[in-house]
Write a protein that holds these residues in place. Sequence first.
Motif, PDB file in Angstrom:
ATOM      1  N   ARG A   1     -54.446  11.656  -8.509  1.00 45.79           N
ATOM      2  CA  ARG A   1     -54.281  12.364  -9.789  1.00 45.79           C
ATOM      3  C   ARG A   1     -54.507  11.365 -10.925  1.00 45.79           C
ATOM      4  O   ARG A   1     -53.915  10.283 -10.929  1.00 45.79           O
ATOM      5  CB  ARG A   1     -52.867  12.940  -9.856  1.00 45.79           C
ATOM      6  CG  ARG A   1     -52.641  13.840 -11.022  1.00 45.79           C
ATOM      7  CD  ARG A   1     -51.627  14.936 -10.767  1.00 45.79           C
ATOM      8  NE  ARG A   1     -50.353  14.453 -10.312  1.00 45.79           N
ATOM      9  CZ  ARG A   1     -49.443  15.247  -9.725  1.00 45.79           C
ATOM     10  NH1 ARG A   1     -49.678  16.506  -9.526  1.00 45.79           N
ATOM     11  NH2 ARG A   1     -48.287  14.759  -9.346  1.00 45.79           N
TER      12      ARG A   1
ATOM     13  N   HIS B   1     -44.489   9.110  -6.471  1.00 43.68           N
ATOM     14  CA  HIS B   1     -44.731  10.503  -6.097  1.00 43.68           C
ATOM     15  C   HIS B   1     -44.275  10.779  -4.664  1.00 43.68           C
ATOM     16  O   HIS B   1     -43.574  11.754  -4.379  1.00 43.68           O
ATOM     17  CB  HIS B   1     -46.217  10.857  -6.247  1.00 43.68           C
ATOM     18  CG  HIS B   1     -46.542  12.204  -5.695  1.00 43.68           C
ATOM     19  ND1 HIS B   1     -47.038  12.382  -4.426  1.00 43.68           N
ATOM     20  CD2 HIS B   1     -46.369  13.441  -6.214  1.00 43.68           C
ATOM     21  CE1 HIS B   1     -47.182  13.679  -4.204  1.00 43.68           C
ATOM     22  NE2 HIS B   1     -46.793  14.343  -5.274  1.00 43.68           N
TER      23      HIS B   1
ATOM     24  N   LYS C   1     -41.360  13.299  -3.586  1.00 41.50           N
ATOM     25  CA  LYS C   1     -41.716  14.431  -2.726  1.00 41.50           C
ATOM     26  C   LYS C   1     -40.757  14.477  -1.525  1.00 41.50           C
ATOM     27  O   LYS C   1     -40.255  15.535  -1.170  1.00 41.50           O
ATOM     28  CB  LYS C   1     -43.163  14.286  -2.254  1.00 41.50           C
ATOM     29  CG  LYS C   1     -43.724  15.529  -1.659  1.00 41.50           C
ATOM     30  CD  LYS C   1     -44.809  16.133  -2.514  1.00 41.50           C
ATOM     31  CE  LYS C   1     -45.205  17.500  -2.022  1.00 41.50           C
ATOM     32  NZ  LYS C   1     -46.389  18.017  -2.628  1.00 41.50           N
TER      33      LYS C   1
ATOM     34  N   GLY D   1     -41.156  25.360 -12.506  1.00 48.09           N
ATOM     35  CA  GLY D   1     -40.707  26.493 -11.718  1.00 48.09           C
ATOM     36  C   GLY D   1     -40.557  27.782 -12.500  1.00 48.09           C
ATOM     37  O   GLY D   1     -40.375  28.842 -11.903  1.00 48.09           O
TER      38      GLY D   1
ATOM     39  N   ALA E   1     -47.500  34.282 -13.903  1.00 49.28           N
ATOM     40  CA  ALA E   1     -48.114  35.046 -12.808  1.00 49.28           C
ATOM     41  C   ALA E   1     -47.637  36.498 -12.855  1.00 49.28           C
ATOM     42  O   ALA E   1     -48.430  37.432 -12.688  1.00 49.28           O
ATOM     43  CB  ALA E   1     -47.751  34.406 -11.471  1.00 49.28           C
TER      44      ALA E   1
ATOM     45  N   SER F   1     -52.024  27.971 -13.601  1.00 47.36           N
ATOM     46  CA  SER F   1     -52.607  26.648 -13.813  1.00 47.36           C
ATOM     47  C   SER F   1     -54.112  26.822 -14.080  1.00 47.36           C
ATOM     48  O   SER F   1     -54.949  26.449 -13.278  1.00 47.36           O
ATOM     49  CB  SER F   1     -52.351  25.849 -12.530  1.00 47.36           C
ATOM     50  OG  SER F   1     -52.715  24.538 -12.663  1.00 47.36           O
TER      51      SER F   1
ATOM     52  N   PHE G   1     -51.816  27.532  -5.877  1.00 48.11           N
ATOM     53  CA  PHE G   1     -50.757  26.513  -5.790  1.00 48.11           C
ATOM     54  C   PHE G   1     -51.335  25.163  -5.376  1.00 48.11           C
ATOM     55  O   PHE G   1     -50.594  24.226  -5.097  1.00 48.11           O
ATOM     56  CB  PHE G   1     -49.706  26.948  -4.758  1.00 48.11           C
ATOM     57  CG  PHE G   1     -48.965  28.196  -5.154  1.00 48.11           C
ATOM     58  CD1 PHE G   1     -47.829  28.134  -5.938  1.00 48.11           C
ATOM     59  CD2 PHE G   1     -49.414  29.454  -4.753  1.00 48.11           C
ATOM     60  CE1 PHE G   1     -47.140  29.275  -6.308  1.00 48.11           C
ATOM     61  CE2 PHE G   1     -48.730  30.609  -5.122  1.00 48.11           C
ATOM     62  CZ  PHE G   1     -47.593  30.517  -5.899  1.00 48.11           C
ATOM     63  N   LEU G   2     -52.651  25.093  -5.308  1.00 51.85           N
ATOM     64  CA  LEU G   2     -53.360  23.879  -4.881  1.00 51.85           C
ATOM     65  C   LEU G   2     -53.078  23.560  -3.411  1.00 51.85           C
ATOM     66  O   LEU G   2     -52.328  24.272  -2.761  1.00 51.85           O
ATOM     67  CB  LEU G   2     -52.938  22.703  -5.754  1.00 51.85           C
ATOM     68  CG  LEU G   2     -54.062  21.827  -6.274  1.00 51.85           C
ATOM     69  CD1 LEU G   2     -55.003  22.653  -7.126  1.00 51.85           C
ATOM     70  CD2 LEU G   2     -53.508  20.701  -7.101  1.00 51.85           C
TER      71      LEU G   2
ATOM     72  N   GLY H   1     -49.991  19.433  -3.738  1.00 51.68           N
ATOM     73  CA  GLY H   1     -49.864  20.889  -3.825  1.00 51.68           C
ATOM     74  C   GLY H   1     -48.461  21.271  -4.266  1.00 51.68           C
ATOM     75  O   GLY H   1     -47.517  20.483  -4.158  1.00 51.68           O
ATOM     76  N   CYS H   2     -48.327  22.493  -4.748  1.00 55.35           N
ATOM     77  CA  CYS H   2     -47.049  22.934  -5.326  1.00 55.35           C
ATOM     78  C   CYS H   2     -45.916  22.907  -4.304  1.00 55.35           C
ATOM     79  O   CYS H   2     -45.998  23.539  -3.260  1.00 55.35           O
ATOM     80  CB  CYS H   2     -47.209  24.343  -5.873  1.00 55.35           C
ATOM     81  SG  CYS H   2     -45.693  24.961  -6.590  1.00 55.35           S
ATOM     82  N   ILE H   3     -44.848  22.228  -4.686  1.00 54.53           N
ATOM     83  CA  ILE H   3     -43.685  22.124  -3.802  1.00 54.53           C
ATOM     84  C   ILE H   3     -42.888  23.442  -3.800  1.00 54.53           C
ATOM     85  O   ILE H   3     -42.172  23.762  -2.870  1.00 54.53           O
ATOM     86  CB  ILE H   3     -42.811  20.929  -4.269  1.00 54.53           C
ATOM     87  CG1 ILE H   3     -41.881  20.475  -3.176  1.00 54.53           C
ATOM     88  CG2 ILE H   3     -42.052  21.231  -5.510  1.00 54.53           C
ATOM     89  CD1 ILE H   3     -41.161  19.174  -3.518  1.00 54.53           C
ATOM     90  N   GLY H   4     -43.057  24.215  -4.875  1.00 52.14           N
ATOM     91  CA  GLY H   4     -42.224  25.425  -5.046  1.00 52.14           C
ATOM     92  C   GLY H   4     -42.914  26.718  -4.645  1.00 52.14           C
ATOM     93  O   GLY H   4     -42.431  27.803  -4.996  1.00 52.14           O
TER      94      GLY H   4
ATOM     95  N   PHE I   1     -40.752  29.362  -2.952  1.00 55.70           N
ATOM     96  CA  PHE I   1     -39.729  29.890  -3.860  1.00 55.70           C
ATOM     97  C   PHE I   1     -40.369  30.811  -4.910  1.00 55.70           C
ATOM     98  O   PHE I   1     -39.834  31.877  -5.241  1.00 55.70           O
ATOM     99  CB  PHE I   1     -38.978  28.742  -4.542  1.00 55.70           C
ATOM    100  CG  PHE I   1     -37.806  29.225  -5.332  1.00 55.70           C
ATOM    101  CD1 PHE I   1     -36.636  29.606  -4.686  1.00 55.70           C
ATOM    102  CD2 PHE I   1     -37.869  29.350  -6.707  1.00 55.70           C
ATOM    103  CE1 PHE I   1     -35.549  30.100  -5.400  1.00 55.70           C
ATOM    104  CE2 PHE I   1     -36.799  29.837  -7.433  1.00 55.70           C
ATOM    105  CZ  PHE I   1     -35.632  30.211  -6.778  1.00 55.70           C
ATOM    106  N   ALA I   2     -41.537  30.388  -5.415  1.00 52.88           N
ATOM    107  CA  ALA I   2     -42.221  31.197  -6.434  1.00 52.88           C
ATOM    108  C   ALA I   2     -42.564  32.578  -5.874  1.00 52.88           C
ATOM    109  O   ALA I   2     -42.355  33.599  -6.534  1.00 52.88           O
ATOM    110  CB  ALA I   2     -43.491  30.481  -6.886  1.00 52.88           C
TER     111      ALA I   2
END
Length: 502
Positions: free
Chosen positions: A110, A134, A138, A308, A315, A372, A438-439, A444-447, A450-451
């Motif tokens: 990144r 990171h 993570k 989050g 969305a 995003s 979420f990539l 990639g998105c950790i959530g 949950f989302a």
Amino acid sequence: MAILPSSLQALPLPNVLQSIAILSTLLILIPLLILLYNLTLHPLATYPGPLTHRSSRLSWVLALQRGTLHADLLALHNTYGPIVRVAPNELSYTDPQAWKDIYLNPRIARADLWFRKQDPKEPYSIMGANEEAHARFKRAFMGGFSEMAVRECSVTMEGYVSKMMGMLRQQEVVDLVQWLNMVTFDVSGDLSFGSSFGSTVAGKPHEWVEISNSFGVGIALMASLNHYHLGLMKLLKRVIPARTRERMLWHKQLTHEKVGERLRMEGTRRDFVQCVLDYNRERSTQEKGRVCTPEEIELNMSVLVFAGSETTSTALASTLWYLLRDREWLDRVVQEVRQTFSQEEDIQMVTTSKMPILNAVISEGMRLGPPSAISVPRIVGKGGEVVCGKRVPEGTLLAMNQYAVFRSASNFPSPHTFDPSRFMGEAAEKSSASFYPFLLGRHGCIGEKFAWAEMRVILARLFFNFDVSLTDTSSSTIKDWGEQKTFIFWQKEQLEVKLKAV
Ligand code: HEM
């Protein structure tokens, strides 16, 4: 001669004029030579793109500052194809192969442009560019996002959604964008700070939330200035108006206090902080490595609150924006919800996960209004890489800009049409090859889990409890979600709806 400053009067005039002439020539010549180099000898010179973007970063910066970068990038891809040189050192891709080539390659990191530290003493965040920090964050957060942990945290989330439904029952006309923002921030606040912002029960957004929503413009400005390496950030800090500076400090102070209170709580609590505390405890007893400091926890929890909530509410807002203009799909999803459940309490994370229409409308909402929409660029490491079969030199910035990828006709036929059937049955497999909202990969998105839980529960409960329709006076200034501005976040217009309790 009297009009010349005394220091210049001492110099012989021809020399002064000569120096001014040389300086002016250089000031014009150097940028011209750079433009020329970018167009001809630069290692990316053979990649397609408009002259304005290939020669200088300025057009990209101006589009980002106007809030139209997402739409401008789509237009560029429609003209120049799946790989476009959008700035002298940056390539944008819509070819689905690039998802894996870029985001699963450990040598592509990144870039330190969007979330650069403002002060060397500041800690890194999980969104930062330092790979060691990171990986540590993570690992520390992972425990909070396992299947089991998400189930536990979903109980808290479902509580806030119930409160929201209770408040909505007292009203006939509401702005859903505002309500989605309030409930998602309350959920994130509770799980990351140990207490919510109280917006859902108050029926109005807490000031912390309002201030946060203006951060997108600031991040976009920093992302632009960071390309120029001219110490402009220092200058910017000096010109920020006193009132803005005060609000930023207040925001930071409140974050500090809230996280401090959470860290002082005794016992265990099912939330994101607990997983970091458990990780720290394990590290310190087994002396396996560095723990997360209180400063790191504080910064990362404020990142989590934002990452989050704003994303999830966008969305949902996009999904509802399209659904409320499409009677057929609205009826189908409402019917699915009401046939599946006989009481609101049964609508939970687990019970909503296998509803094909609900899942498809949310995916289609995220496709047309991806939270995003423009992407944080990646940077190619030493020795260069191959992306989509073409050589890309070291130092090149790469991005899959989601709005352009998801609205590209080669990835999704009739790309501007709301058609959730793309995400159902056999069609879903083809769509998913181009669809990573979420990539993927290590950033990639950790959530994500949950989302999904939060989006399904909110939509299902809304449709279980109410007939929702646009008001007669709903004054949308836009004909498509994508006409709104996006900096790093969408500047969403309000979504005024009528609610009829059923
Ligand atoms: C619809 C909702 C969401 C979408 C579309 C979304 C999308 C994304 C994307 C695209 C990234 C990668 C950013 C990048 O590196 O370029 C990301 C990262 C991240 N997201 Fe989400 N997100 C959502 C919800 C959430 C939720 C609910 C949480 C936490 C509760 C969360 C926490 C994070 C974190 C911590 C990262 C950084 C991960 C890393 O760098 O390893 N997100 N998200």
